[in-house]
Design a protein around this motif. Structure first.
Motif, mmCIF file in Angstrom:
data_model
loop_
_atom_site.group_PDB
_atom_site.id
_atom_site.type_symbol
_atom_site.label_atom_id
_atom_site.label_comp_id
_atom_site.label_asym_id
_atom_site.label_seq_id
_atom_site.Cartn_x
_atom_site.Cartn_y
_atom_site.Cartn_z
ATOM 1 N N UNK A 200 55.622 19.158 -12.911
ATOM 2 C CA UNK A 200 55.721 17.922 -13.687
ATOM 3 C C UNK A 200 57.109 17.777 -14.309
ATOM 4 N N UNK A 201 57.710 18.875 -14.771
ATOM 5 C CA UNK A 201 59.052 18.844 -15.354
ATOM 6 C C UNK A 201 60.101 18.461 -14.345
ATOM 7 N N UNK A 202 59.951 19.026 -13.121
ATOM 8 C CA UNK A 202 60.915 18.688 -12.059
ATOM 9 C C UNK A 202 60.849 17.201 -11.739
ATOM 10 N N UNK A 203 59.642 16.670 -11.626
ATOM 11 C CA UNK A 203 59.485 15.240 -11.297
ATOM 12 C C UNK A 203 60.110 14.382 -12.383
ATOM 13 N N UNK B 145 64.483 10.801 -14.538
ATOM 14 C CA UNK B 145 65.489 10.511 -15.565
ATOM 15 C C UNK B 145 66.894 10.434 -14.973
ATOM 16 N N UNK B 146 67.221 11.313 -14.032
ATOM 17 C CA UNK B 146 68.537 11.270 -13.387
ATOM 18 C C UNK B 146 68.711 9.995 -12.587
ATOM 19 N N UNK B 147 67.718 9.573 -11.911
ATOM 20 C CA UNK B 147 67.795 8.324 -11.115
ATOM 21 C C UNK B 147 67.992 7.112 -12.003
ATOM 22 N N UNK C 281 52.180 26.300 -12.957
ATOM 23 C CA UNK C 281 52.804 25.675 -11.780
ATOM 24 C C UNK C 281 52.811 24.159 -11.916
ATOM 25 N N UNK C 282 51.675 23.612 -12.399
ATOM 26 C CA UNK C 282 51.589 22.155 -12.558
ATOM 27 C C UNK C 282 52.600 21.661 -13.591
ATOM 28 N N UNK C 283 52.739 22.388 -14.712
ATOM 29 C CA UNK C 283 53.708 21.976 -15.744
ATOM 30 C C UNK C 283 55.128 22.044 -15.223
#
Length: 741
Positions: free
Chosen positions: A723-726, A731-733, A718-720
């Motif tokens: 972390x990927x979503x964040x 990167x998109x921003x 869940x943490x990984x």
């Protein structure tokens, strides 16, 4: 014979007072209001009106007097049954000068609650008592309330017909009878004097009916009915009556019941009324017994009136229980500043009618050894009683003589005659204190309900004389001589706890005296077992009274199962008996036939085969089997409730659960015996697992996943993911900012 120097003279002496009364009593059959002595035992039935009345005074003890309720429990009530019928009952109440309120009761069963507002009645079957609940609101202090019952009753001559012999002693009673075998109230059947006297009376007897009849006869012949002592007002224990040899009806009955219970015969106390010839004849309170006969039920026995196996029709049953009723009335009230004063219960009986019956058809005869004896001589009277009826009969026979004739011992005997049987009883009499005349003595044999017989003996100086010793040798063997003194002990031994080899366990033995004599020096020994002190034949020594049971416990050791023997020694006899023991070896199992591969490759299945073998005769109570790698977690387990036979296991495992290199696979079996003691056996299998260079990354990941708890693994995933979503949003921003510039 002529008197010397005078004329011949025949002299007929006067009979005993008892016989004269029977002859000269005026006839009363025209008047139903009295019961004659000579018809009492033979009446078929009577009908009476019974009145039970009393009063209670509400006494004020302060200015704030108040009565909220008053309940009166009247325990003395006529009982519906096979011996009497309740034709009707009227309940009576009187207060403040009002007229009596009468409520008709057709049946005593169930609850009846009726009344006119001031009083409520309830017939309660549970405690066999009449409950009167009185609503007393508005009553003044010092009010007197009258209460009672008026019953119309038909009572019948009552008895039991025992047609077959019941072997004494008897033990197998229904559970509901058990309470009538115990000491209770004044019936102290556990008293040693009571027991000793009972054993003497029944010694040598093996007929249940005969035992009951003999105990009743002993009480009647040896205990004096007396109203001149304190016992007329204060009821004494049965042992007191035995020691002092006197008492009133309830005390004679208590002693009779105590003697019966001490030899394991159930009996209960009956409270009621009966006809008495005292003061011109009237009904009065009375107590008698009922004795339980297996297969036949309760049979009445009145030792005061010597009515054995029956009671006459004048016996009105008002209560029954383990012992004599201590109180006929109980009061329960709710109020304040008040007390109550109770008055004695008034009992009045009027005889409405009586139905004539008849004598029992026993064949009775009395014959003298010699019809002519000398003055001062002894003679023997032989009484023969034959019973043509198909059931047991108990009866009292009495020799009625006259002045100048005396009976050696008691002039009366209680007899018991079997169905279709006959008995002979002998009386020895002596003729003395006579002048030199010729005498003709009419001998009368009297009974209670069987008619009688008669004979004549002529006494004169010229006839032969017989001594007491001569006639004693001729005398027919009486009860004491004809008894069969049978010794009998039944022994039942059984193992009362689980036994293992070379360990102590209990053997419980029940001794039952099935004979007709008490056993003073009884020894019980067991063989093939070791006692607590390594005695090769452990023994117990006991006293075993008539009709008694006793349990003894041996603490023993044994090394083998099977049939063991014992021997009981008593009264110069001995007898061998057998019993079974089950001596177990301790439960044990073995892990055998272990098969496994010595080398396995990474991530490949393999088989572990073994056998759990039961190596003892006894079975484990609980068996648990586990498989695990040393240093690792448990991978498989099995649980068995009772393990009665060996079992093969073929388990498929995967080498992913192993470590690189050498692995020790442990097979563990935990088991317990019937006493809960646990044991463990283990076997191990050494398995080597090799890993190639290509398999190293997979092995490391597998090892990490195997060592990390699954919860931690889920949290890591869940943490990984989070972390990927964040990182994705970041990167998109950043890309949009760069595009604008």
């Amino acid at each position: 014979m002529a008197k010397k120097g005078g004329n011949p003279k025949i002299y007929i002496p006067v009979l005993s007072l008892l016989f004269i009364l029977l002859l000269v009593a005026p006839p009363m059959s025209a008047s139903p209001n009295l019961i004659r002595d000579d018809e009492l035992a033979t009446l078929k039935s009577i009908r009476i009106n019974l009145s039970l009345t009393s009063r209670v005074l509400l006494e004020s003890e302060g200015s704030d007097f108040r009565t909220e309720s008053l309940s009166v429990y009247l325990s003395l009530l006529p009982r519906e049954g096979s011996c009497q019928s309740i034709n009707s009952i009227n309940l009576l109440h009187e207060s403040g000068g009002e007229l009596p309120l009468k409520l008709s009761v057709k049946n005593r069963r169930g609850d009846l609650i009726r009344g006119g507002g001031a009083i409520k009645y309830a017939m309660k079957e549970a405690d066999s008592s009449l409950k009167m609940e009185m609503a007393t609101d508005g009553l003044n202090a010092d009010s007197i309330i009258g209460y009672g019952a008026l019953a119309d009753i038909t009572s019948r001559r009552c008895g039991g017909r025992v047609t077959k012999k019941i072997t004494f002693p008897f033990f197998d009673y229904p559970p509901e009878i058990a309470g009538y075998l115990n000491a209770s109230g004044n019936i102290d059947s556990d008293n040693n004097l009571i027991k000793q006297r009972a054993y003497k009376i029944v010694r040598g007897k093996n007929d249940y009916y005969d035992v009951v009849s003999s105990i009743a006869g002993w009480v009647n012949e040896n205990i004096n009915y007396s109203l001149t002592t304190i016992t007329s007002k204060t009821s004494q224990n049965a042992s007191w009556v035995l020691i002092n040899r006197r008492g009133v009806c309830d005390e004679l009955t208590s002693l009779f019941i105590a003697l019966l219970r001490s030899v394991n015969i159930p009996a209960r106390f009956i409270s009621g009324l009966s006809w008495s010839n005292v003061n011109g004849g009237r009904f009065q309170l009375h107590g008698w017994a009922e004795v339980y006969f297996p297969g036949y039920g309760w049979i009445p026995w009145d030792v005061t009136y010597d009515e054995q196996g029956f009671v006459d029709a004048s016996h009105i049953i008002l209560g029954e229980g383990y012992d004599a009723l201590s109180s006929s009335t109980k009061f329960v009230w709710l109020g304040r500043d008040e007390d109550i004063k109770s008055y004695p219960l008034n009992i009045n009986v009027s005889l409405i009618d009586k139905e004539e019956g008849g004598f029992l058809p026993l064949n009775i005869s009395v014959e003298p050894y010699s019809a002519s004896v000398g003055i001062g001589s002894y003679d023997l009277l032989r009484v023969k009683v034959s019973n043509p009826l198909p059931y047991y009969i108990s009866e009292r026979i009495t020799i009625a003589g006259a002045k100048g004739m005396a009976v050696e011992g008691s002039p009366r005997r209680n007899i018991m005659v079997k169905p279709g049987g006959s008995i002979i009883r002998d009386f020895i009499v002596r003729f003395s204190g006579l002048k030199d005349y010729v005498y003709v003595f009419p001998i009368k044999l009297l009974t209670i309900r069987s008619g009688g017989s008669s004979a004549n003996i002529t006494v004169a100086d010229s006839y032969p004389s017989y001594s007491l010793s001569q006639l004693t040798r001729v005398k027919t063997m009486d009860e004491a001589q004809s008894k069969k003194f049978l010794s009998g002990v039944d022994v039942r031994c059984s193992q009362s706890s689980t036994a293992y080899e070379n360990e102590s366990f209990n053997i419980s033995c029940t001794l039952r005296n099935s004979g007709t004599v008490g056993i003073k020096n009884l020894s019980l020994c067991l063989y093939g077992l070791l006692g607590e002190e390594n005695n090769p034949a452990p023994c117990k020594h006991n006293f075993l009274p008539i009709a008694s049971e006793k349990t003894v416990v041996f603490r023993v050791k044994g090394d083998s199962s099977g049939v063991k023997s014992g021997r009981v020694f008593y009264n110069g006899e001995s007898r061998t008996f057998d019993f079974m023991t089950n001596i177990n070896d301790r439960p044990s199992v073995n892990i055998s036939s272990l098969a496994f591969p010595a080398d396995v490759e990474f991530n490949t299945p393999f088989h572990l085969r073994f056998r759990i073998e039961k190596t003892s005769r006894s079975s484990p109570r609980l068996l648990n089997v586990y498989i695990m790698r040393r240093g690792g977690k448990q991978s498989r387990e099995w649980h068995f409730e009772g393990f009665n036979q060996s079992r093969n296991f073929d388990i498929e495992l995967n080498s992913l659960s192993l470590r690189r290199g050498d692995n020790e696979i442990i097979i563990k079996a935990e088991f317990s015996d019937d006493k809960g003691r646990k044991s463990v056996v283990r076997r191990s299998a050494d398995i080597h697992m090799g890993i190639s260079a290509v398999e190293w990354p997979i092995y490391i990941v597998n090892t990490i996943f195997r060592r990390v708890d699954i919860l931690y693994l889920k949290l890591l995933v869940v943490a990984a993911f989070s972390f990927g979503i964040v990182i994705g949003f970041i990167l998109r921003g950043g890309g949009r900012i760069n595009g604008k510039s």
